[in-house]
Write a protein that holds these residues in place. Structure first.
Motif, PDB file in Angstrom:
ATOM      1  N   ALA A  30      -5.850 -14.792 -20.143  1.00  0.00           N
ATOM      2  CA  ALA A  30      -5.367 -14.285 -18.871  1.00  0.00           C
ATOM      3  C   ALA A  30      -4.571 -13.009 -19.131  1.00  0.00           C
ATOM      4  O   ALA A  30      -3.922 -12.881 -20.168  1.00  0.00           O
ATOM      5  CB  ALA A  30      -4.468 -15.306 -18.177  1.00  0.00           C
ATOM      6  N   MET A  31      -4.660 -12.110 -18.185  1.00  0.00           N
ATOM      7  CA  MET A  31      -3.867 -10.884 -18.287  1.00  0.00           C
ATOM      8  C   MET A  31      -3.137 -10.677 -16.974  1.00  0.00           C
ATOM      9  O   MET A  31      -3.695 -10.894 -15.890  1.00  0.00           O
ATOM     10  CB  MET A  31      -4.747  -9.691 -18.649  1.00  0.00           C
ATOM     11  N   ASN A  32      -1.882 -10.307 -17.100  1.00  0.00           N
ATOM     12  CA  ASN A  32      -1.015 -10.171 -15.946  1.00  0.00           C
ATOM     13  C   ASN A  32      -0.388  -8.783 -15.900  1.00  0.00           C
ATOM     14  O   ASN A  32      -0.267  -8.109 -16.919  1.00  0.00           O
ATOM     15  CB  ASN A  32       0.156 -11.167 -16.051  1.00  0.00           C
ATOM     16  N   TRP A  33       0.031  -8.439 -14.714  1.00  0.00           N
ATOM     17  CA  TRP A  33       0.934  -7.307 -14.525  1.00  0.00           C
ATOM     18  C   TRP A  33       2.227  -7.835 -13.912  1.00  0.00           C
ATOM     19  O   TRP A  33       2.199  -8.652 -12.990  1.00  0.00           O
ATOM     20  CB  TRP A  33       0.334  -6.243 -13.613  1.00  0.00           C
ATOM     21  N   TYR A  34       3.334  -7.377 -14.454  1.00  0.00           N
ATOM     22  CA  TYR A  34       4.660  -7.653 -13.924  1.00  0.00           C
ATOM     23  C   TYR A  34       5.346  -6.319 -13.673  1.00  0.00           C
ATOM     24  O   TYR A  34       4.898  -5.282 -14.181  1.00  0.00           O
ATOM     25  CB  TYR A  34       5.494  -8.463 -14.938  1.00  0.00           C
ATOM     26  N   ARG A  35       6.432  -6.356 -12.924  1.00  0.00           N
ATOM     27  CA  ARG A  35       7.219  -5.144 -12.744  1.00  0.00           C
ATOM     28  C   ARG A  35       8.699  -5.491 -12.720  1.00  0.00           C
ATOM     29  O   ARG A  35       9.083  -6.607 -12.381  1.00  0.00           O
ATOM     30  CB  ARG A  35       6.814  -4.392 -11.473  1.00  0.00           C
ATOM     31  N   LYS A  61      -0.265  -7.905  -1.859  1.00  0.00           N
ATOM     32  CA  LYS A  61      -1.585  -8.330  -1.370  1.00  0.00           C
ATOM     33  C   LYS A  61      -2.112  -7.329  -0.362  1.00  0.00           C
ATOM     34  O   LYS A  61      -1.402  -6.839   0.508  1.00  0.00           O
ATOM     35  CB  LYS A  61      -1.488  -9.712  -0.725  1.00  0.00           C
ATOM     36  N   GLY A  62      -3.388  -7.014  -0.522  1.00  0.00           N
ATOM     37  CA  GLY A  62      -4.029  -6.059   0.358  1.00  0.00           C
ATOM     38  C   GLY A  62      -3.835  -4.612  -0.071  1.00  0.00           C
ATOM     39  O   GLY A  62      -4.459  -3.709   0.489  1.00  0.00           O
ATOM     40  N   ARG A  63      -2.958  -4.386  -1.063  1.00  0.00           N
ATOM     41  CA  ARG A  63      -2.705  -3.011  -1.521  1.00  0.00           C
ATOM     42  C   ARG A  63      -3.050  -2.823  -2.990  1.00  0.00           C
ATOM     43  O   ARG A  63      -3.513  -1.750  -3.389  1.00  0.00           O
ATOM     44  CB  ARG A  63      -1.230  -2.645  -1.303  1.00  0.00           C
ATOM     45  N   PHE A  64      -2.814  -3.835  -3.794  1.00  0.00           N
ATOM     46  CA  PHE A  64      -3.079  -3.756  -5.234  1.00  0.00           C
ATOM     47  C   PHE A  64      -4.261  -4.657  -5.579  1.00  0.00           C
ATOM     48  O   PHE A  64      -4.443  -5.718  -4.966  1.00  0.00           O
ATOM     49  CB  PHE A  64      -1.879  -4.236  -6.047  1.00  0.00           C
ATOM     50  N   SER A  65      -5.031  -4.244  -6.564  1.00  0.00           N
ATOM     51  CA  SER A  65      -6.094  -5.112  -7.069  1.00  0.00           C
ATOM     52  C   SER A  65      -6.158  -5.026  -8.581  1.00  0.00           C
ATOM     53  O   SER A  65      -5.986  -3.950  -9.164  1.00  0.00           O
ATOM     54  CB  SER A  65      -7.437  -4.748  -6.435  1.00  0.00           C
ATOM     55  N   ILE A  66      -6.412  -6.169  -9.196  1.00  0.00           N
ATOM     56  CA  ILE A  66      -6.484  -6.256 -10.651  1.00  0.00           C
ATOM     57  C   ILE A  66      -7.929  -6.493 -11.061  1.00  0.00           C
ATOM     58  O   ILE A  66      -8.675  -7.200 -10.380  1.00  0.00           O
ATOM     59  CB  ILE A  66      -5.558  -7.383 -11.170  1.00  0.00           C
ATOM     60  N   SER A  67      -8.316  -5.870 -12.142  1.00  0.00           N
ATOM     61  CA  SER A  67      -9.662  -6.052 -12.665  1.00  0.00           C
ATOM     62  C   SER A  67      -9.611  -5.911 -14.179  1.00  0.00           C
ATOM     63  O   SER A  67      -8.600  -5.477 -14.734  1.00  0.00           O
ATOM     64  CB  SER A  67     -10.628  -5.024 -12.065  1.00  0.00           C
ATOM     65  N   ARG A  68     -10.696  -6.288 -14.838  1.00  0.00           N
ATOM     66  CA  ARG A  68     -10.710  -6.161 -16.293  1.00  0.00           C
ATOM     67  C   ARG A  68     -12.100  -5.776 -16.772  1.00  0.00           C
ATOM     68  O   ARG A  68     -13.104  -6.072 -16.121  1.00  0.00           O
ATOM     69  CB  ARG A  68     -10.232  -7.438 -16.980  1.00  0.00           C
ATOM     70  N   VAL A  75      -7.386  -4.175 -18.916  1.00  0.00           N
ATOM     71  CA  VAL A  75      -7.101  -4.644 -17.566  1.00  0.00           C
ATOM     72  C   VAL A  75      -6.549  -3.476 -16.767  1.00  0.00           C
ATOM     73  O   VAL A  75      -5.836  -2.622 -17.309  1.00  0.00           O
ATOM     74  CB  VAL A  75      -6.112  -5.834 -17.577  1.00  0.00           C
ATOM     75  N   TYR A  76      -6.922  -3.431 -15.511  1.00  0.00           N
ATOM     76  CA  TYR A  76      -6.516  -2.348 -14.630  1.00  0.00           C
ATOM     77  C   TYR A  76      -5.713  -2.896 -13.462  1.00  0.00           C
ATOM     78  O   TYR A  76      -5.921  -4.028 -13.020  1.00  0.00           O
ATOM     79  CB  TYR A  76      -7.738  -1.612 -14.097  1.00  0.00           C
ATOM     80  N   LEU A  77      -4.825  -2.082 -12.954  1.00  0.00           N
ATOM     81  CA  LEU A  77      -4.140  -2.400 -11.712  1.00  0.00           C
ATOM     82  C   LEU A  77      -4.296  -1.194 -10.792  1.00  0.00           C
ATOM     83  O   LEU A  77      -3.682  -0.145 -11.025  1.00  0.00           O
ATOM     84  CB  LEU A  77      -2.662  -2.707 -11.947  1.00  0.00           C
ATOM     85  N   GLN A  78      -5.156  -1.341  -9.806  1.00  0.00           N
ATOM     86  CA  GLN A  78      -5.338  -0.295  -8.811  1.00  0.00           C
ATOM     87  C   GLN A  78      -4.286  -0.488  -7.739  1.00  0.00           C
ATOM     88  O   GLN A  78      -4.239  -1.542  -7.099  1.00  0.00           O
ATOM     89  CB  GLN A  78      -6.743  -0.370  -8.212  1.00  0.00           C
ATOM     90  N   MET A  79      -3.469   0.517  -7.538  1.00  0.00           N
ATOM     91  CA  MET A  79      -2.365   0.427  -6.585  1.00  0.00           C
ATOM     92  C   MET A  79      -2.587   1.444  -5.474  1.00  0.00           C
ATOM     93  O   MET A  79      -2.588   2.655  -5.732  1.00  0.00           O
ATOM     94  CB  MET A  79      -1.031   0.691  -7.284  1.00  0.00           C
TER      95      MET A  79
END
Length: 116
Positions: A30-35, A61-68, A75-79
């Motif tokens: 699993a891969m996560n993003w935290y801030r 939710k509805g603004r960010f999406s995670i993909s790998r 792993v990417y975080l589209q913001m």
């Protein structure tokens, strides 16, 4: 040991977009993003488990999406629709499972500043 290298942070105006990347030196379950903002705890942002099971914090939710991309262990975080309150240092986290034991690894963080 899994090493994580993040990139993609920067300065953006409210309403804009940024895409964060995190490349791992090995495969993670699993891969996560935290801030995190100064003086506060590190908050969960998004997770991707396996290839496609994802979950996001309610605040994004509805603004960010995670993909790998499994081919590159990235792993990417589209913001999108960024808000000033999204300003934080973003950390990538990888979880591996070996012999029934979970291990967690962290990247060095990449900073995102959203101006109003």
């Amino acid at each position: 040991q899994v090493q994580l290298v993040e990139s993609g942070g920067g300065l953006v105006q409210a309403g804009g977009s940024l895409k964060l990347s995190c490349t791992a030196s090995g495969r993670a379950s699993a891969m996560n993003w935290y801030r995190q903002t100064p003086g506060n705890e590190r908050d969960f942002v998004a997770v991707i488990i396996g290839g496609s099971s994802t979950n996001n914090a309610d605040t994004v939710k509805g603004r960010f999406s995670i993909s790998r991309d499994d081919a590159t262990n990235t792993v990417y975080l589209q913001m999108d629709s960024l808000k000033p309150e999204d300003t934080a240092t973003y950390y990538c986290n990888a979880v591996t499972v070996t012999g029934g034991q979970d291990k967690s690894y962290w990247g060095q963080g990449t900073h995102v500043t959203v101006t109003s």
